[in-house]
Write a protein that holds these residues in place. Structure first.
Motif, PDB file in Angstrom:
ATOM      1  N   ARG A  56      -0.339 -10.852  12.105  1.00 27.48           N
ATOM      2  CA  ARG A  56      -1.219 -11.739  11.829  1.00 27.48           C
ATOM      3  C   ARG A  56      -2.584 -10.994  12.460  1.00 27.48           C
ATOM      4  NH1 ARG A  56      -0.498 -17.677  13.567  1.00 27.48           N
ATOM      5  NH2 ARG A  56       1.319 -17.308  12.029  1.00 27.48           N
ATOM      6  N   LYS A  57      -2.476 -10.479  13.480  1.00 30.85           N
ATOM      7  CA  LYS A  57      -3.764  -9.764  14.200  1.00 30.85           C
ATOM      8  C   LYS A  57      -4.067  -8.602  13.299  1.00 30.85           C
ATOM      9  CE  LYS A  57      -2.825 -11.145  19.013  1.00 30.85           C
ATOM     10  NZ  LYS A  57      -2.300 -10.412  20.317  1.00 30.85           N
ATOM     11  N   PHE A  58      -3.113  -7.833  12.626  1.00 26.08           N
ATOM     12  CA  PHE A  58      -3.509  -6.806  11.858  1.00 26.08           C
ATOM     13  C   PHE A  58      -4.118  -7.172  10.512  1.00 26.08           C
ATOM     14  CE2 PHE A  58      -2.395  -4.472   8.007  1.00 26.08           C
ATOM     15  CZ  PHE A  58      -3.075  -3.068   8.175  1.00 26.08           C
ATOM     16  N   VAL A  59      -3.843  -8.337   9.986  1.00 24.09           N
ATOM     17  CA  VAL A  59      -4.188  -9.007   8.721  1.00 24.09           C
ATOM     18  C   VAL A  59      -5.574  -9.154   8.891  1.00 24.09           C
ATOM     19  CG1 VAL A  59      -4.170 -10.566   7.078  1.00 24.09           C
ATOM     20  CG2 VAL A  59      -2.290  -9.343   7.735  1.00 24.09           C
ATOM     21  N   ARG A  60      -5.914 -10.054  10.259  1.00 22.61           N
ATOM     22  CA  ARG A  60      -7.234 -10.570  10.554  1.00 22.61           C
ATOM     23  C   ARG A  60      -8.237  -9.235  10.827  1.00 22.61           C
ATOM     24  NH1 ARG A  60      -6.008 -15.374  14.516  1.00 22.61           N
ATOM     25  NH2 ARG A  60      -5.353 -16.809  13.207  1.00 22.61           N
ATOM     26  N   ALA A  61      -7.657  -8.335  11.429  1.00 20.40           N
ATOM     27  CA  ALA A  61      -8.569  -6.999  11.732  1.00 20.40           C
ATOM     28  C   ALA A  61      -8.979  -6.504  10.555  1.00 20.40           C
ATOM     29  CB  ALA A  61      -7.799  -6.218  13.025  1.00 20.40           C
ATOM     30  N   GLU A  62      -7.923  -6.336   9.580  1.00 16.09           N
ATOM     31  CA  GLU A  62      -7.912  -5.415   8.314  1.00 16.09           C
ATOM     32  C   GLU A  62      -8.912  -6.202   7.257  1.00 16.09           C
ATOM     33  OE1 GLU A  62      -7.301  -1.879   6.120  1.00 16.09           O
ATOM     34  OE2 GLU A  62      -7.357  -2.353   8.353  1.00 16.09           O
ATOM     35  N   TRP A  63      -8.579  -7.325   6.978  1.00 16.87           N
ATOM     36  CA  TRP A  63      -9.277  -8.062   5.921  1.00 16.87           C
ATOM     37  C   TRP A  63      -9.996  -9.344   6.217  1.00 16.87           C
ATOM     38  CZ3 TRP A  63      -3.591  -7.328   4.448  1.00 16.87           C
ATOM     39  CH2 TRP A  63      -3.337  -5.977   4.032  1.00 16.87           C
ATOM     40  N   GLY A  64     -10.051  -9.652   7.662  1.00 18.32           N
ATOM     41  CA  GLY A  64     -10.872 -10.906   7.936  1.00 18.32           C
ATOM     42  C   GLY A  64     -12.126 -11.131   7.670  1.00 18.32           C
ATOM     43  N   ALA A  65     -12.962  -9.952   7.964  1.00 18.74           N
ATOM     44  CA  ALA A  65     -14.173  -9.965   7.490  1.00 18.74           C
ATOM     45  C   ALA A  65     -14.677  -9.951   6.139  1.00 18.74           C
ATOM     46  CB  ALA A  65     -15.057  -8.906   8.224  1.00 18.74           C
ATOM     47  N   LEU A  66     -13.808  -9.079   5.165  1.00 21.07           N
ATOM     48  CA  LEU A  66     -14.083  -9.244   4.059  1.00 21.07           C
ATOM     49  C   LEU A  66     -13.682 -10.310   3.362  1.00 21.07           C
ATOM     50  CD1 LEU A  66     -14.867  -7.701   1.577  1.00 21.07           C
ATOM     51  CD2 LEU A  66     -12.317  -6.735   1.454  1.00 21.07           C
ATOM     52  N   TRP A  94      -9.629  -0.019   7.615  1.00 20.35           N
ATOM     53  CA  TRP A  94      -9.483   1.464   7.387  1.00 20.35           C
ATOM     54  C   TRP A  94      -8.194   1.773   6.895  1.00 20.35           C
ATOM     55  CZ3 TRP A  94     -13.819   3.217   8.106  1.00 20.35           C
ATOM     56  CH2 TRP A  94     -14.852   3.084   8.981  1.00 20.35           C
ATOM     57  N   CYS A  95      -7.109   1.056   7.077  1.00 26.15           N
ATOM     58  CA  CYS A  95      -5.725   1.293   6.776  1.00 26.15           C
ATOM     59  C   CYS A  95      -5.848   1.114   5.090  1.00 26.15           C
ATOM     60  CB  CYS A  95      -4.704   0.246   7.249  1.00 26.15           C
ATOM     61  SG  CYS A  95      -4.669   0.563   8.813  1.00 26.15           S
ATOM     62  N   THR A  96      -6.293   0.022   4.298  1.00 31.60           N
ATOM     63  CA  THR A  96      -6.415  -0.105   3.009  1.00 31.60           C
ATOM     64  C   THR A  96      -7.418   0.991   2.527  1.00 31.60           C
ATOM     65  OG1 THR A  96      -6.641  -2.449   3.507  1.00 31.60           O
ATOM     66  CG2 THR A  96      -7.190  -1.588   1.138  1.00 31.60           C
ATOM     67  N   MET A  97      -8.449   1.710   3.078  1.00 32.15           N
ATOM     68  CA  MET A  97      -9.080   2.783   2.693  1.00 32.15           C
ATOM     69  C   MET A  97      -8.134   3.911   2.619  1.00 32.15           C
ATOM     70  SD  MET A  97     -12.682   4.422   4.142  1.00 32.15           S
ATOM     71  CE  MET A  97     -13.344   5.712   3.640  1.00 32.15           C
ATOM     72  N   ALA A  98      -7.368   4.357   3.572  1.00 29.66           N
ATOM     73  CA  ALA A  98      -6.442   5.257   3.773  1.00 29.66           C
ATOM     74  C   ALA A  98      -5.511   5.162   2.620  1.00 29.66           C
ATOM     75  CB  ALA A  98      -5.863   5.451   5.066  1.00 29.66           C
ATOM     76  N   LEU A  99      -5.035   3.907   2.399  1.00 31.39           N
ATOM     77  CA  LEU A  99      -4.008   3.740   1.209  1.00 31.39           C
ATOM     78  C   LEU A  99      -4.513   3.943  -0.104  1.00 31.39           C
ATOM     79  CD1 LEU A  99      -0.979   2.561   0.918  1.00 31.39           C
ATOM     80  CD2 LEU A  99      -2.193   0.257   0.767  1.00 31.39           C
ATOM     81  N   VAL A 100      -5.650   3.732  -0.422  1.00 32.70           N
ATOM     82  CA  VAL A 100      -6.239   3.852  -1.507  1.00 32.70           C
ATOM     83  C   VAL A 100      -6.428   5.357  -1.924  1.00 32.70           C
ATOM     84  CG1 VAL A 100      -8.383   3.810  -2.946  1.00 32.70           C
ATOM     85  CG2 VAL A 100      -7.408   1.665  -1.714  1.00 32.70           C
ATOM     86  N   ILE A 101      -6.962   6.004  -0.853  1.00 33.60           N
ATOM     87  CA  ILE A 101      -7.214   7.232  -0.951  1.00 33.60           C
ATOM     88  C   ILE A 101      -5.653   8.097  -1.172  1.00 33.60           C
ATOM     89  CG2 ILE A 101      -8.013   9.643   0.134  1.00 33.60           C
ATOM     90  CD1 ILE A 101     -10.195   7.850   1.396  1.00 33.60           C
ATOM     91  N   GLY A 102      -4.915   7.726  -0.181  1.00 36.39           N
ATOM     92  CA  GLY A 102      -3.471   8.551  -0.351  1.00 36.39           C
ATOM     93  C   GLY A 102      -2.895   8.041  -1.710  1.00 36.39           C
ATOM     94  N   ALA A 103      -2.931   7.015  -2.385  1.00 33.82           N
ATOM     95  CA  ALA A 103      -2.575   6.795  -3.767  1.00 33.82           C
ATOM     96  C   ALA A 103      -3.081   7.601  -4.783  1.00 33.82           C
ATOM     97  CB  ALA A 103      -2.781   5.347  -3.837  1.00 33.82           C
ATOM     98  N   MET A 104      -4.428   7.742  -4.585  1.00 28.64           N
ATOM     99  CA  MET A 104      -5.005   8.882  -5.515  1.00 28.64           C
ATOM    100  C   MET A 104      -4.712  10.414  -5.529  1.00 28.64           C
ATOM    101  SD  MET A 104      -6.475   6.675  -7.577  1.00 28.64           S
ATOM    102  CE  MET A 104      -5.448   5.587  -7.050  1.00 28.64           C
TER     103      MET A 104
END
Length: 247
Positions: A5-15, A171-181
């Motif tokens: 839950r903390k990770f989800v809030r930190a990663e996507w909470g603001a967005l 940051w983790c989502t950004m790394a995931l997108v770049i890694g997938a490409m």
């Protein structure tokens, strides 16, 4: 569970809060450009699947590296909304609705359009550069790629996803997108995959420029004399009976 839950809030909470508040305030009026892009893409898909419309769409929105640069630049903005014929159109429509919609709310219409166009243009220009280098050199492309039809929103989608993640510190989502490409290019090294990487590089440069401008602005506010100026302003305002400005 608490860590997740903390990770989800930190990663996507603001967005999430930005998108939620934007939709709550304006509903579908929060994403007019996105809805127009979805409708335009669906319309061009319908037209290019008609006998009378295929060549028309090619003439106004198809980009090939073998064509003159001025013609490619003229067609590039519309090429973003021409779905690739070898891919399902629902994938393109879903990408536009989701990623463009989030970006339009989170970044604003003007910035979304600029970043999407820069990402698309970076892929288009890279195709020419890679073909000029030749397939025997690093970053080069085979000459046959000059005849590949280069259309679709994928480069803009990837670029916007990276910029939104950077803007909201996902940051983790950004790394995931770049890694997938990167993985896509390693598995199937084709023009589309290379253009996605070119779009990412262009957007990362935009992120770096934005970060530099923010640092310069912070330096201007916190530079020599900033404190004394603030103190003077407070002293002048202390005797005023007017309420503070809401801005």
């Amino acid at each position: 569970m608490n860590l997740l839950r903390k990770f989800v809030r930190a990663e996507w909470g603001a967005l999430y809060r930005a998108v939620r508040d934007g939709l709550a305030a304006k509903k579908w009026r929060a994403i007019p450009v996105t809805l127009a892009a979805v409708c335009l893409t669906a319309l061009l898909q319908y037209i290019q699947n008609q006998e009378w419309g295929y060549q028309f769409v090619q003439n106004i929105g198809s980009v090939r590296a073998e064509e003159p640069l001025w013609l490619a630049l003229l067609r590039t903005p519309l090429s973003l909304f021409v779905p690739a014929l070898d891919l399902p159109v629902w994938g393109a429509l879903g990408q536009i609705l989701l990623v463009f919609g989030i970006a339009e709310i989170a970044l604003g219409r003007r910035r979304m359009l600029v970043i999407g166009y820069v990402a698309t243009l970076a892929g288009t220009l890279y195709a020419r550069f890679g073909i000029w280098l030749g397939e025997d050199r690093p970053l080069g492309l085979p000459a046959s790629d000059a005849q590949v039809v280069d259309t679709g929103p994928s480069a803009a989608v990837v670029g916007l996803a990276v910029y939104v993640c950077w803007r909201y510190r996902a940051w983790c989502t950004m790394a995931l997108v770049i890694g997938a490409m990167v993985a896509e290019t390693l598995i199937d090294d084709n023009l589309a995959g290379r253009e996605h990487l070119a779009a990412i590089v262009a957007v990362l440069l935009l992120c770096a420029v934005s970060a530099l401008r923010q640092r310069r602005r912070s330096g201007m506010w916190s530079g020599p004399g900033a404190g004394s100026g603030s103190t003077t302003a407070l002293r002048r305002g202390s005797g005023s009976k007017r309420p503070p400005s809401s801005s």
